[in-house]
Enzyme design. Structure first.
Site, PDB file in Angstrom:
ATOM      1  N   ARG A  84      37.476  41.781  36.448  1.00 58.42           N
ATOM      2  CA  ARG A  84      39.139  41.825  36.610  1.00 58.42           C
ATOM      3  C   ARG A  84      39.332  43.038  36.411  1.00 58.42           C
ATOM      4  NH1 ARG A  84      40.012  42.879  31.105  1.00 58.42           N
ATOM      5  NH2 ARG A  84      38.484  41.812  29.609  1.00 58.42           N
ATOM      6  N   HIS A 120      42.770  42.067  29.983  1.00 61.33           N
ATOM      7  CA  HIS A 120      42.238  40.476  29.687  1.00 61.33           C
ATOM      8  C   HIS A 120      43.589  39.607  29.497  1.00 61.33           C
ATOM      9  CE1 HIS A 120      40.719  37.062  27.844  1.00 61.33           C
ATOM     10  NE2 HIS A 120      41.657  36.804  27.135  1.00 61.33           N
ATOM     11  N   TYR A 140      37.279  49.879  26.407  1.00 58.75           N
ATOM     12  CA  TYR A 140      36.125  49.360  26.220  1.00 58.75           C
ATOM     13  C   TYR A 140      35.544  49.285  27.588  1.00 58.75           C
ATOM     14  CZ  TYR A 140      38.877  45.303  27.658  1.00 58.75           C
ATOM     15  OH  TYR A 140      40.099  44.496  28.287  1.00 58.75           O
TER      16      TYR A 140
END
Length: 347
Positions: free
Chosen positions: A246, A250, A260
């Site tokens: 993606r 999120h 991250y």
């Protein structure tokens, strides 16, 4: 990992090439481009405060739409919250998709003939349900399958194992798709499990499992088509792990992927973009042009604009709607609340 088109849009597995017409290939591309625009506009609408919950889909179009294109209308979809595109191409009107994002009850009402349930917010809860739907199809002798989607994080849930185990034991006509986009919010997949792949977890419950290049729409289509055939032929359920990514966060609720994920990782996956890859393939066959793509983009923008306007004009959900939608006959405590809110809403 099963692959048909490599990153350069070249066929590397001629024997696995699915039997799709030129029009089918163009339709898949149209849906992918449309969905990318829908994602961009949905992010913008969310930032404007005109949508509620939204999970970006850019990067996962091949995984989502390649698998859906292998389905039939009678098949039943049990999606996760990132899987609104599959619902739209299965027949859910755009307006209802937007109302779902806003938490409006009308966005959770599937139109007649759309075999699906609303996107599941609880991680993995749809997996056990899909096993049941698939068993129902088997017991009724229906030539249909249940397909359910989750991410790599969902594969760490208890429902994931329970659903697959049940489906395997009873031969349910179910396809389990795990879209491995490398992170469960911020947790990398290698910290979620010691297994080398998610696909191999199928072995533990005695069902078929395979890992597919999730940026290759033809590979995802072919794998899902075969899984559907196996289920209907009585050969049991299948677990498909699609290796994808993606590009956005999120969800739009606030996580920051730069905390991250590295720039190098983003760049590496962007070079595998499913739309760029498939576009290159189609252009090589003289099946796609910039003019055709621009038309899809303009059509998508126009339809999205009309759908969000219709959503804006839909009467807002009231507390009394929530109460009345939950029960046919209200218990005494809710009867009191119903009267209280009726009075408030009348002012």
């Amino acid at each position: 990992m099963f692959q048909i088109l490599n990153e350069k849009g070249e066929i590397v597995n001629e024997d696995a090439m699915p039997d799709l017409s030129d029009e089918d290939l163009k339709e898949i591309m149209r849906r992918m481009v449309y969905t990318r625009i829908l994602d961009q506009r949905s992010i913008a609408l969310n930032r404007q405060g005109r949508l509620g919950f939204y999970a970006p889909t850019a990067g996962q179009e091949a995984s989502q739409l390649g698998s859906h294109f292998a389905l039939e209308k009678e098949d039943f979809i049990l999606p996760g919250y990132r899987d609104v595109p599959q619902l739209i191409w299965h027949g859910l009107p755009l307006t209802k998709a937007f109302l779902f994002s806003r938490g409006h009850y009308k966005g959770n009402q599937m139109p007649e003939g759309v075999n699906a349930v609303s996107p599941q917010i609880i991680i993995g809860a749809q997996i056990t349900q899909a096993a049941g739907v698939g068993l129902g199809f088997k017991k009724r002798g229906k030539d249909a399958v249940a397909i359910t989607y989750t991410g790599d994080g969902g594969a760490s849930q208890g429902d994931f194992y329970e659903g697959m185990n049940f489906a395997g034991a009873f031969g349910a006509q179910t396809i389990f798709v795990v879209q491995n986009n490398q992170f469960a919010i911020s947790v990398p997949v290698e910290k979620q499990s010691a297994a080398e792949t998610i696909a191999q977890k199928a072995v533990g419950v005695g069902i078929e499992g395979l890992q597919v290049d999730g940026m290759d729409v033809l590979a995802v289509y072919a794998a899902t088509k075969e899984a559907r055939k196996r289920a209907i032929d009585g050969e049991g359920p299948t677990l498909i792990e699609t290796m994808t990514y993606r590009y956005g966060p999120h969800t739009m609720a606030g996580d920051d992927p730069t905390r991250y994920r590295t720039d190098d990782m983003d760049s590496e996956w962007e070079q595998q973009d499913p739309i760029v890859r498939f576009r290159t393939f189609l252009e090589g066959k003289d099946l796609w042009s910039e003019e055709e793509e621009n038309k899809v983009i303009e059509d998508a923008k126009a339809e999205i604009k009309a759908a969000i306007k219709e959503a804006d004009n839909t009467p807002k959900q009231k507390v009394t709607d929530l109460i009345s939608n939950m029960y046919e006959e209200l218990p005494s405590n809710l009867q009191e609340q119903m009267e209280e809110y009726k009075e408030k809403e009348s002012k």
